[in-house]
Write a protein that holds these residues in place. Structure first.
Motif, PDB file in Angstrom:
ATOM      1  N   GLU A   1      -0.576  17.786  -1.395  1.00 15.86           N
ATOM      2  CA  GLU A   1       0.138  17.116  -2.383  1.00 15.86           C
ATOM      3  C   GLU A   1       1.577  18.101  -2.839  1.00 15.86           C
ATOM      4  OE1 GLU A   1      -0.617  15.175  -6.858  1.00 15.86           O
ATOM      5  OE2 GLU A   1      -2.403  15.628  -5.620  1.00 15.86           O
TER       6      GLU A   1
ATOM      7  N   ALA B   1       4.075  17.733  -0.497  1.00 13.10           N
ATOM      8  CA  ALA B   1       4.886  16.389  -0.722  1.00 13.10           C
ATOM      9  C   ALA B   1       5.730  16.309  -1.811  1.00 13.10           C
ATOM     10  CB  ALA B   1       3.717  15.326  -0.532  1.00 13.10           C
TER      11      ALA B   1
ATOM     12  N   GLN C   1      -5.765   6.656  -0.851  1.00 11.86           N
ATOM     13  CA  GLN C   1      -4.711   7.725  -0.781  1.00 11.86           C
ATOM     14  C   GLN C   1      -3.739   6.751  -0.685  1.00 11.86           C
ATOM     15  OE1 GLN C   1      -5.877  10.065   2.775  1.00 11.86           O
ATOM     16  NE2 GLN C   1      -7.601  10.888   1.800  1.00 11.86           N
TER      17      GLN C   1
ATOM     18  N   ILE D   1      -0.308   8.125  -2.940  1.00 10.36           N
ATOM     19  CA  ILE D   1       1.158   8.785  -2.063  1.00 10.36           C
ATOM     20  C   ILE D   1       2.189   7.795  -2.470  1.00 10.36           C
ATOM     21  CG2 ILE D   1       2.237   9.056   0.005  1.00 10.36           C
ATOM     22  CD1 ILE D   1      -0.812   9.805   1.035  1.00 10.36           C
TER      23      ILE D   1
ATOM     24  N   TRP E   1       4.069   8.522  -5.848  1.00 14.67           N
ATOM     25  CA  TRP E   1       4.851   9.747  -5.794  1.00 14.67           C
ATOM     26  C   TRP E   1       6.428   9.810  -6.014  1.00 14.67           C
ATOM     27  CZ3 TRP E   1       1.381  12.815  -1.910  1.00 14.67           C
ATOM     28  CH2 TRP E   1       0.278  13.358  -2.444  1.00 14.67           C
TER      29      TRP E   1
ATOM     30  N   VAL F   1       4.712   5.078   3.233  1.00 19.40           N
ATOM     31  CA  VAL F   1       3.032   5.541   3.381  1.00 19.40           C
ATOM     32  C   VAL F   1       2.766   5.157   4.957  1.00 19.40           C
ATOM     33  CG1 VAL F   1       0.632   5.263   2.731  1.00 19.40           C
ATOM     34  CG2 VAL F   1       2.445   4.994   1.145  1.00 19.40           C
TER      35      VAL F   1
END
Length: 252
Positions: A49, A52, A79, A83, A86, A92
């Motif tokens: 994370e 990312a 997940q 994601i 973010w 994704v």
């Protein structure tokens, strides 16, 4: 062969070295970025994370594909949504199947229906392309990554399959096809010729971009010069006289 500035295909850089990615972000040829857990592990990424988020903070203006790594679809779904939260430029990555070979179709459909931009990855057959296309939403952007390089590794020409994949994806007009895992720069021009929207390119291949359009006679001479230079640098010699009776028949 087309010049680089004549290509319609978008080049996405594929890697996980943050310093290298940031350098590539300055290159106007690079239209997006992709990574995966394998590349991240090889690059020494310890905190998924944190990596990312640093990547997305540094590159807010182009697509960035980040992959789920769960094997159960319920956890993949969780997940994927985390994601996606973010950044608005996040794509994704969802594997086409889990490790048991179970198709990810219901998950792809649910995410696309919720407006998540998925990048369905690790496809190697036209049947998988058709199955994935049926799960996508026509009005929601999506990416379908066909690993053409891995197909070629098996001795199969991927070009006809990629041509067919372009045709199949016309049923979902906002979906884009990636020629993934290219093995040589020629693949860039092959992918462009068949109508692929995107090709992922590693740093090794990106470094070869200046070779496009190079004069082949000049390239030949440079190769000869390289052999000569390396032989001298190594200090190689061949001593002694020709051994009697050892003349090659062609020279007798």
């Amino acid at each position: 062969m087309a010049r680089l500035d004549e290509l319609k295909i978008k080049i996405f850089a594929d890697g996980a070295d943050l310093e290298g990615i940031l350098a590539l972000a300055k290159n106007p040829l690079i239209k997006g970025f992709t990574t995966n857990p394998t590349l991240m592990r090889k690059a020494g990424v310890a905190d998924y994370e944190a990596f990312a988020r640093r990547l997305l903070e540094a590159i807010p203006d182009r697509p960035v594909s980040l992959e789920v790594f769960a094997d159960e679809f319920s956890e993949m779904a969780r997940q994927a949504r985390v994601i996606a939260s973010w950044g608005r430029n996040v794509n994704v990555k969802i594997p086409v199947t889990n490790t048991r070979g179970e198709f990810s179709g219901p998950l792809i459909s649910d995410l696309a229906g919720a407006g998540v931009v998925v990048n369905v990855t690790a496809l190697t057959t036209i049947e998988q392309v058709a199955s994935v296309a049926a799960c996508l939403e026509p009005e929601v952007p999506a990416i379908v990554s066909v690993f053409a390089g891995r197909v070629a590794d098996t001795g199969v020409d991927p070009v006809p399959m990629m041509e067919e994949a372009v045709r199949v994806l016309r049923m979902v007009p906002r979906a884009e096809l990636i020629w993934a895992s290219p093995r040589e720069l020629l693949n860039l021009f092959q992918a462009d010729a068949v109508g692929c929207h995107i090709i992922t390119v590693t740093n090794d291949l990106l470094a070869k971009l200046p070779l496009v359009g190079k004069d082949l006679a000049r390239y030949s001479l440079e190769t000869v010069e390289m052999f000569r230079r390396d032989a001298l640098a190594a200090g190689y010699t061949i001593q002694g006289e020709m051994v009697a009776g050892s003349v090659h028949p062609a020279l007798a």
